[in-house]
Design a protein around this motif. Structure first.
Motif, short mmCIF file in Angstrom:
data_model
loop_
_atom_site.label_atom_id
_atom_site.label_comp_id
_atom_site.label_asym_id
_atom_site.label_seq_id
_atom_site.Cartn_x
_atom_site.Cartn_y
_atom_site.Cartn_z
N LYS A 51 0.80 -1.22 0.00
CA LYS A 51 0.00 0.00 0.00
C LYS A 51 0.84 1.27 0.00
CE LYS A 51 -4.00 -2.20 1.84
NZ LYS A 51 -4.60 -2.84 2.90
N VAL A 52 1.97 1.25 0.70
CA VAL A 52 2.82 2.44 0.75
C VAL A 52 3.39 2.75 -0.63
CG1 VAL A 52 4.91 3.44 1.73
CG2 VAL A 52 3.34 2.16 3.20
N LEU A 53 3.89 1.72 -1.31
CA LEU A 53 4.40 1.90 -2.67
C LEU A 53 3.29 2.42 -3.58
CD1 LEU A 53 6.52 1.53 -4.93
CD2 LEU A 53 5.70 -0.83 -5.14
N TYR A 54 2.12 1.83 -3.49
CA TYR A 54 0.99 2.26 -4.32
C TYR A 54 0.66 3.74 -4.08
CZ TYR A 54 -3.82 2.91 -5.81
OH TYR A 54 -4.96 3.40 -6.38
N LEU A 55 0.55 4.13 -2.82
CA LEU A 55 0.19 5.52 -2.51
C LEU A 55 1.30 6.49 -2.91
CD1 LEU A 55 -1.59 5.03 0.92
CD2 LEU A 55 -2.62 5.65 -1.27
N ASN A 56 2.56 6.10 -2.74
CA ASN A 56 3.67 6.97 -3.17
C ASN A 56 3.64 7.19 -4.68
OD1 ASN A 56 4.68 7.38 -0.60
ND2 ASN A 56 6.19 5.74 -0.75
N LEU A 57 3.43 6.11 -5.43
CA LEU A 57 3.36 6.24 -6.89
C LEU A 57 2.15 7.06 -7.32
CD1 LEU A 57 4.36 2.61 -7.89
CD2 LEU A 57 5.69 4.68 -8.34
N LEU A 58 1.03 6.83 -6.66
CA LEU A 58 -0.20 7.53 -7.01
C LEU A 58 -0.09 9.03 -6.73
CD1 LEU A 58 -3.18 7.29 -7.91
CD2 LEU A 58 -3.76 7.00 -5.49
N THR A 59 0.40 9.39 -5.54
CA THR A 59 0.46 10.80 -5.18
C THR A 59 1.57 11.56 -5.91
OG1 THR A 59 1.78 10.27 -3.23
CG2 THR A 59 -0.60 10.50 -2.93
N SER A 60 2.59 10.85 -6.38
CA SER A 60 3.65 11.52 -7.12
C SER A 60 3.32 11.63 -8.61
CB SER A 60 4.98 10.78 -6.94
OG SER A 60 4.93 9.51 -7.56
N GLY A 61 2.25 10.98 -9.05
CA GLY A 61 1.87 11.04 -10.45
C GLY A 61 2.66 10.10 -11.34
N LYS A 62 3.27 9.08 -10.75
CA LYS A 62 4.11 8.17 -11.52
C LYS A 62 3.50 6.77 -11.67
CE LYS A 62 8.30 10.46 -9.93
NZ LYS A 62 9.53 10.31 -9.16
N LEU A 63 2.31 6.54 -11.15
CA LEU A 63 1.72 5.20 -11.15
C LEU A 63 1.51 4.66 -12.55
CD1 LEU A 63 0.53 2.83 -9.56
CD2 LEU A 63 -1.67 4.01 -9.64
N ASN A 64 0.89 5.45 -13.42
CA ASN A 64 0.58 4.98 -14.76
C ASN A 64 1.84 4.64 -15.55
OD1 ASN A 64 -0.19 5.69 -17.83
ND2 ASN A 64 -1.94 4.81 -16.72
N ARG A 65 2.84 5.51 -15.48
CA ARG A 65 4.09 5.26 -16.20
C ARG A 65 4.79 4.01 -15.65
NH1 ARG A 65 8.50 8.83 -14.95
NH2 ARG A 65 6.80 10.24 -14.51
N TYR A 66 4.79 3.86 -14.33
CA TYR A 66 5.40 2.69 -13.68
C TYR A 66 4.73 1.40 -14.16
CZ TYR A 66 6.23 -0.62 -9.83
OH TYR A 66 6.53 -1.73 -9.09
#
Length: 125
Positions: A51-66
């Motif tokens: 969950k921490v990784l998910y939230l970090n990627l989501l809030t930084s705007g990098k989730l989709n690219r990742y």
């Protein structure tokens, strides 16, 4: 009381919700890229288990690219593994022409093994 206020000290807008002012936060815009089956599997995994990784990627705007990059990696790895295993086990076009059912069974076995390897190496880590 004002409905919306600006705080110069920290540079944020606040909106009145009941008796409290709540910051008006917005996630950064990110470029939408297509995410395939591997990216969807990994997304489901990190939402449930990391969950921490998910939230970090989501809030930084990098989730989709990742997820898109991981999907491309997994797809390339899948194609490479299937080709290598088929070559190593002697599964050729000649076998496909001579005995289609055996070829299908052996290729399905190879695909299943490749899916397991990718899951262990990339998706569920």
């Amino acid at each position: 009381m004002e409905k919306v206020i600006y705080d110069e000290k920290n540079g944020l807008w606040y909106e009145l919700q009941g008796d409290y002012y709540i910051p008006c936060l917005k996630l950064p815009e990110e470029e939408q890229q297509p995410i395939g089956v591997w990216g969807q599997r990994h997304l489901r995994y990190i939402k449930q288990n990391r969950k921490v990784l998910y939230l970090n990627l989501l809030t930084s705007g990098k989730l989709n690219r990742y997820l898109s990059d991981l999907d491309k990696q997994a797809e390339e790895m899948f194609a490479r593994l299937v080709n290598q295993m088929a070559e190593r086990e002697g599964i050729t076009e000649r076998l496909k022409a001579d005995n289609q059912m055996e070829w299908v069974g052996r290729m399905n076995n190879i695909r299943s093994r490749a899916i397991e390897i990718i899951g262990k190496e990339l998706i569920y880590t």
